[in-house]
Design a protein around this motif. Sequence first.
Motif: not given
Lengths: 739, 739
Positions: A687-690, A693, B224, B227-228, B343-347
């Motif tokens: 699961x991406x953090x984006x 949130x 970015x 926010x995360x 951790x994966x950040x973006x989709x």
Amino acid sequence: MDFASFITSVVTSFVIFVVLVLVFTFLSRRPGNAPVYYPSLLLRGLDPLEGRRRGSRSPVGWIRDAISTPEADVIAAGGVDAAVYLVFLSSVLSILVFSGIVLLPVLLPVAGTDHALDLQAAAGINQKNANSNNDSTPDFPQMERLGLGNVQSHSKRLWAFLLSVYWVSFVTYFVLWKSYKHVSNLRATARSTPDVKPEEFAVLVRDVPRSSPDETIKDSVDSYFRALHPNTFYRSMVVTDHTKADKIYLEIEDNKKKIARAEVVYANSKTASNPEGTKPTHKTGFLGLIGKKVDTIEYCSEQIKELLPKLEAEQRTTLRDKQQRAAIVFFNSRSAAASASQTLHAQVFDKWTVMEAPEPREMIWPNLSRNIYERQIRQVVVYVIVFLTVVFYTVPIAAISAVTTLDNLRKLLPFLKVVVDIKAIKTILQAYLPQIALIVFLALLPAFLMFLSKSEGIPSQSHVVRATSGKYFYFIVFNVFLVYTLAGSLFTSAKAIINKPTFSRIINMLATSLPGGATFFLTFVALKFFVGYGLELSRVVPLIIFHLKRKYLCKTEDDVRAAWYPGDLGYSTRVPNDMLIVTVVLCYSVMAPLIIPFGVAYFALGWLIAKNQVLRVYVPSYESNGRMWPHMHTRIIAALLLYQATMIGVFGLKEFTYSPILVPLLPISFIFAYICHMRFYPAFANTPLEVTQHELKETPNMDAIYTAYIPPCLKPDKLEDLDVFEDAQSHTTSRAPSI
Amino acid sequence: MDFASFITSVVTSFVIFVVLVLVFTFLSRRPGNAPVYYPSLLLRGLDPLEGRRRGSRSPVGWIRDAISTPEADVIAAGGVDAAVYLVFLSSVLSILVFSGIVLLPVLLPVAGTDHALDLQAAAGINQKNANSNNDSTPDFPQMERLGLGNVQSHSKRLWAFLLSVYWVSFVTYFVLWKSYKHVSNLRATARSTPDVKPEEFAVLVRDVPRSSPDETIKDSVDSYFRALHPNTFYRSMVVTDHTKADKIYLEIEDNKKKIARAEVVYANSKTASNPEGTKPTHKTGFLGLIGKKVDTIEYCSEQIKELLPKLEAEQRTTLRDKQQRAAIVFFNSRSAAASASQTLHAQVFDKWTVMEAPEPREMIWPNLSRNIYERQIRQVVVYVIVFLTVVFYTVPIAAISAVTTLDNLRKLLPFLKVVVDIKAIKTILQAYLPQIALIVFLALLPAFLMFLSKSEGIPSQSHVVRATSGKYFYFIVFNVFLVYTLAGSLFTSAKAIINKPTFSRIINMLATSLPGGATFFLTFVALKFFVGYGLELSRVVPLIIFHLKRKYLCKTEDDVRAAWYPGDLGYSTRVPNDMLIVTVVLCYSVMAPLIIPFGVAYFALGWLIAKNQVLRVYVPSYESNGRMWPHMHTRIIAALLLYQATMIGVFGLKEFTYSPILVPLLPISFIFAYICHMRFYPAFANTPLEVTQHELKETPNMDAIYTAYIPPCLKPDKLEDLDVFEDAQSHTTSRAPSI
């Protein structure tokens, strides 16, 4: 197969389809059948009659509905998984439509105006291809004139076919890229909805190390995670071995059902003539046939009274003494859970492995506590079994395709002669017999593969379905497509293959045999889509079962509901079956372009009917947010690679000088697959953090999230008992962090 | 090579070694040489004389010191990387010692009492092996009698050799497992020290997506990540293209150095006879040879005055307008940074890719901003170049090994005849010539491979060193070991290989050629360890350079320091060279067990000298906490696999019925490698949360952490200017979170 039987087959299929659609149109309007045709609507509390009323305006109302319903409604009705399945169908449809628009007008005239087949026939060449086919008479129906087979070797016309291979490949890349992007967005949107989903706050922890003897596993999980996530850790739930508690719980539920049924029977027996009614009775022995006769209501109530304290005792024992080396850990925010599920926890990887928690409803509890080495070993063993199954199922299948020609049947079973010699029956049998044998044969397999996948130690139902689907795909492509195609050639040249089973030889073999199988697969596709989809849409079988059950078996409302409960789409067999058609149509698309319209019809009808069924019939049994897509994507590319490799072989056989021009397609496909995987796959695996949130609709009720994961047999009666439940797992009641 | 020249070679090597050790013992006691022999101690502010005093008690004091120093001191002196390198040496040493204990007493008598070589000689069989070797005279020195070559085909004595292969393999598994566990603990301990290390609070972010034109990259990174990670985000630093600023900065530094030097010269010129002194001057043109003559101190001061405002202007421009699509993001706790880096950040994966930040000192700034697709393409291109280099370097190497036999040399270069025909020189030349040619040849390569690895887009120096080391290993094993062994056979049977390059054929080829190369590699190992280690320990070359520099070039203290600054161990060539010896010794361990003592000597001396140098000489230029280990581990297993495959071939040639018993070793090695990788590797690729949760010694000074990452050319003069620095990167000064 000659031309007449091909036409017969297609026409018969079509007639059956029309009849079934008419049946559907007629039956689906009767309110009594609503639970069969609109169960999904009923379960979501919508009015099926409203749909019926709209539908009643015209018999094709359902088609209009299916086409006009937006994707958001599909997701609301069937979840992201169903929407992704529809994207899969429409993607393949687009690939075939775009291919067909160019291939049909170009290739049919190019092939039709050449004379290779005539020349061969005139020269009396006893062509190997024709012989190796099922029919030994070398009659060339019009159809084969319209394929690559009718183009002479060395001809410049081959350029058109060669460029078509490139066109089909690039159309596939383009559509797949678009679809992957679309599905990726669908998944992101679904995961960032403001609804509170328990699985988004939880993490599955496996391989919990053996703690000291005076500390329960629960305590060590608590202290470990509280130390590592001091601000975000909420609480944990240790997985227990609750098979025994589950058994008692099911017994109680069973008794409750019996009482409910008996009460309905008792109430119904109170007629005017017998105002007291007769109390229903049953025998306590084997299957209710032997033993003492007892009053059902009294007996079952007593049983429940006896079982309840037993259950409570068992619950306590289970919670305290049957803790397993796995746990579900809850966090107080979605980001924290997503982040924790992707972060390495222990220095040594065989301890404290974490992953995203599956939905509570799709948990496979017994698999959770298997340790990492056991899982690895099980996986290897299962792969070996699957490999053996895939490879050695060929033996019976090849035998069947050799035996089930009509001539053979007449020889083997002489008593059939009378029936078989009637002209009409003969034609129909000749058209269908091999295909029916094949379809029946394949129906036996999925359950076995599902069992194997479960044995791997996979923690969630959706993952098991994906694993089964993958295994079934390999099976079906290898056994139906390759083996059926090669069967004829194999018998004649088995020796050659065994002596030198090199890759190029196999490609050659494939290239020689494929053209002969074109008509078989045309019929196969037609049969599948007309009859299969007709049955699917009209739901004749579930309808009959439902009416029979309601009449003779169902006593209570719950019984009736169970009788019409529709289940889910069954991706584990549906997807590989569609994938087989994708493979077949792609592989023949340039060799016999006439197969494209059949493929288009299959996926267009398939999309229409699947959408209708998703909206009105099926109820998803889990939600994996489209994790099936990367699986489908990879397999479409596998089909494309098979197609490209085959075409290289086919052009080689035509002795076309420029056929090496096709070779770069193979690395291009691999690069495309790699780029898609690199770019999109991580967001499917994690699961991406984006997406975590986004604001939630409400403050999550953490107790409710926690409760969602308690198995029904361990659920305390009142929500306030939660702490009791938790304390039962801990050895001490202190909660001070300590590692 | 005959027996005499072998003995000559070993004895000469040994004499050189003893001389060099004596040189070391003598020179290292002179205080003037301390900066050459104890630079690491000096830099750490320790008293080298104290070490000298201890050492002076006996000439072998350094050996006692090296043996008795605990691992913790090694880590304090040279970092975890140096300790891991020592673990590597001692692991290989253990493998060889354990193997030797069993193999030498068992195999030497078994081989020595057989008569295969005598029989061959007696029967006058013109053995291919003997011919394919460099020397055409089939003389069998005692040594070859003690190897597998002296055992007759089909003999039952082969059982001893076969079981030895198993023994060596299992000893290797056992030692490697222990070592991996040990290194894993070393790494965990190093990462959980209470010291504040800037890289543990930072995350490297690459592939920052193109933000809207009116927002700087800095702002979009800030909003970015804020926010995360609302609770843990501290601040961010955008990577800039500071090449121009760097150039100006270096010019200023250069001028400062010149002034310092000129002042020393000026001060020294103030002798009694000339109390005013002469102001040093230089010419401004090319290399100080042409142009106007100026007063150095004045001129340089003016230059600095001119450059300073330029630098400031450039700094401002760089910070604002040369922002790159990469950033370093700082978090306020170690766990938060570790968690964020995993951790994966973006989709979509090609945006916002995160990884652990490298240490500030090992950053390769220009590589940070390369995007993910560019990195992939560069990697592929580099791999292709490396592949070509590895494969086609064979051509010159094979030529060299064919030319550098003495007979050939005499033929090709007749003027050497006079020298070469002197008996003593002939023997020495015969012993060393091919080896020296090889070693010189190999010295040219590492710089090229380092350049290639940097071009891949790798962000840190330590990773570049690992990548170079890997490439060099493939090169060295393929070209030195395989090609040298095969060269003879290749020339005779190149045609056969080219026609059918199957795997089994290559194994056979290897098996035929290997026994012939045994003496060559014995000499090679002896030369490497005696002469190589002698030079390494005595540091003759750095000593001479240091004294020359100090005498003629150094003016200031800084100059002197630069002259003796020792650099790091140079893993990128050291490790592959050791790996080559591992491969050679393993491959010959059973065929010619006499090589084992040489291997033991190599790694024992290597360990001793490396430990001495780590403690007293080298200064680490980065700290990767032992990330080199998985790399070494994999390559030891690769060497083991090569050994096992070769032995299968060798036993096949001996026509031994039971040789298939060796085949299971190959899958066992793969499984062992897989299990090690699964269990230990994740903690090397990522930081486990477990190790980040240990208490810090002090509250981290976040400003200092942030400042550590500012490149020197952009560093503001005062620490209070940090906010100015940061604001220069932002477009707006508002810091409200906004996405």
